[in-house]
Motif scaffolding. Structure first.
Motif: not given
Length: 616
Positions: A164-171
């Motif tokens: 989820l942290l990777s998703v946040i980074s992409a966001d």
């Protein structure tokens, strides 16, 4: 030959004769352990095909497709068992590597092995499911599946956080800030759930390195989010727009507090210091540059409310607080050496204050407000006149009434001076029922179009029960609520066979600002209003029928000539708003808003200038 010899021969001959029928009826070839065999010679003599398997029973040939034996079943069972064991051994090998990754405390390694490990686990569970015998399956599950599941359950929440942290980074990288904020909130829920599950299940704790790595990553991602918001906040500062600064302030300061909290969870004082310098210090400087100006603006909003509500006894004390706030701002900024704000911010605040210090002048410049309330796939519009009168036009579905009532409550509204039901469809009048129950309603204007639904019956029953004056809208008439505002009825077809065509269409005018509110009227009604010669020219258009392609024709759009358009619409299966209508409005140069995207849409005017505010 002696008698004894003859007797022996006779006995042998008898034995031979007793055995003869079996030999005579059998085809050549030995019998297998089941008493059967495959025919090889003279097969047709016995009614058999060459190679056909059969038994000999009581002198008869018995044909079978395959030999009756348990050997095949046993072999199949052994194959399934061995297959499960082989895959189980592979799973154990992957489990060993997974444990090594866990023991290293490296969440990246754990994440890298997770998918292949869980895939192998699912495969082994499938293989074990094909093994015969519950005791065999239980033994295999205990040997291979259970240890693997324990390892997964120890780490599944940490792997989920990492991903989820990777998703946040992409966001953040893609500029999807609202989505990034939503996912950071989801991350908090995930962490809380992990603690609950692990406490309840008694799982062995993971090495501290896993949590340290996740918390450091989380702090950096949150810091990046704050940095993005800081850039937007600084743009507002540099533009000198105090109203935009005020609009961004709460979200920005909330994320600042969250970032401080996340950095506080990072291991090592040096690490925390470095993160604070990188993310917190620049953000705090911008907040401290503007906090007093935002406070002044918000205090002046409070004074506006006091003036409009007539609570003049408290106004002087608020101005004294405002004076102290301004003096304190100068002291703090001089001492702290903060970079000066653009001069226009001070000019705007002083101009606003000057208006407030003369209540008579301020009250003369009252605002007219049109609130297009987000009630999902429905329609509800609240008008607030310069003299504080309220007109509620439709109420959306009854299932969305809480949103409507909350909006009215937040505005401090207790009385509806005029309620208008444009037509009896449930997505327009459903929410009016709870409003009638909870608020004082002084008058109701209806299209006159009857309906057979329970919602419509409840609506009429409440009006009758509360003895509320009820009137059928008449085309060409005016609704009198506030002398400063004109409300003209342009359509109301009681005799129409279609409820949408019966929609009450209103043109609302305050000085030079006009609002055209069309209900669900379709293109045919639009053409009739043009043919009647009504002046449809309006700065604001409430787009008909939730943006359906049955409304808002090109000719009608040109007749209205709007600057701003609002579409009341929610998630739906009708295709609202229609892309053709949205394209038509956009191509015409209209500033377009939908409640689906913007939430509540509030449009205010002093009769000359028009301002749009949105919930999101």
């Amino acid at each position: 030959m002696t008698l004894k010899r003859k007797l022996v021969n006779t006995l042998l001959l008898g034995t031979t004769l007793l055995m003869a029928p079996v030999v005579t009826n059998a085809s050549p070839g030995g019998l297998d352990s089941n008493g059967g065999h495959t025919c090889r010679t003279n097969c047709s003599q016995y009614g058999l095909e060459n190679g056909e398997y059969h038994y000999h029973r009581n002198g008869e040939i018995v044909k079978v497709t395959t030999p009756t034996t348990n050997t095949s079943t046993k072999n199949t069972s052994n194959v399934a068992y061995q297959d499960a064991v082989n895959h189980g051994k592979v799973l154990n090998s992957k489990l060993s590597a997974y444990h090594q990754a866990i023991n290293s405390g490296d969440i990246a390694k754990i994440n890298g092995l997770y998918d292949a490990f869980t895939k192998q686990l699912k495969l082994v569970e499938s293989k074990i499911g094909k093994v015969s015998g519950s005791s065999n399956r239980s033994s295999l599950n205990e040997q291979y599946v259970r240890p693997a599941k324990i390892a997964i359950e120890r780490t599944i929440y940490e792997v989920s956080q990492y991903r989820l942290l990777s998703v946040i980074s992409a966001d953040i990288a893609n500029g999807n800030i609202e989505k990034a904020i939503s996912n950071t909130e989801k991350l908090e829920r995930l962490k809380d759930r992990a603690d609950e599950i692990k406490d309840a299940g008694g799982y062995q704790q993971l090495p501290s390195g896993v949590n340290k790595s996740l918390r450091a990553s989380e702090a950096n991602h949150q810091g990046n989010l704050l940095t993005h918001l800081l850039a937007t906040y600084n743009e507002a500062i540099n533009s000198g727009d105090i109203y935009e600064i005020d609009f961004l302030y709460d979200q920005f300061t909330k994320q600042l507090r969250i970032t401080e909290l996340k950095i506080g969870q990072v291991s090592g004082p040096n690490n925390r210091t470095a993160l604070n310098e990188k993310y917190i210090t620049p953000a705090k400087i911008s907040v401290e540059r503007t906090i007093y100006e935002v406070s002044q603006l918000r205090l002046m909003y409070v004074i506006v409310d006091l003036i409009e509500s007539g609570q003049t006894s408290e106004i002087d004390s608020k101005f004294k607080v405002l004076d102290r706030l301004k003096n304190r701002a100068d002291e703090i900024k001089d001492a702290g050496g903060y970079k000066a704000l653009p001069s226009i911010i001070k000019e705007d605040l002083e101009g606003f204050e000057g208006e407030l210090r003369n209540p008579q002048d301020f009250s003369d410049a009252g605002l007219f407000e049109a609130h297009f309330i987000d009630v999902g796939q429905g329609d509800s519009t609240l008008l607030v006149t310069p003299n504080g009168k309220t007109v509620l036009i439709d109420g959306g579905k009854e299932s969305e009434a809480d949103q409507l009532i909350q909006h009215l409550t937040d505005l401090g509204i207790q009385t509806i001076d005029l309620m208008v039901a444009t037509h009896p469809d449930a997505d327009h009048i459903g929410g009016l029922v709870p409003v009638l129950e909870q608020f004082e309603v002084k008058k109701v204007v209806d299209s006159g179009k009857s309906h057979t639904t329970q919602t419509y019956m409840d609506y009429l029953a409440l009006i009758d029960q509360k003895n509320i004056p009820f009137e059928i809208a008449q085309e060409g008439s005016f609704l009198n609520v506030d002398s400063a505002v004109t409300i003209e009825v342009l359509n109301s077809l009681e005799e129409s066979s279609d409820t949408n065509d019966s929609s009450v269409v209103l043109k609302v005018s305050y000085d030079e600002s006009d609002f055209l509110l069309t209900g669900d009227a379709d293109a045919e009604i639009e053409a009739e209003m043009m043919a009647e010669g009504y002046n449809l020219d309006s700065e604001v258009l409430k787009v008909g029928h939730h943006g359906s392609d049955t409304s808002t024709s090109q000719a009608f759009l040109e007749a209205v000539n709007p600057i701003i358009a609002a579409v009341s619409v929610g998630d739906n299966s009708y295709g609202h708003p229609a892309p053709t209508v949205m394209d038509r409005l956009t191509s015409y140069g209209v500033e377009l808003y939908t409640t689906l995207q913007s939430g509540d849409i509030i449009i205010t005017t002093d009769g000359q200038e028009i301002t749009v505010y949105t919930e999101r």
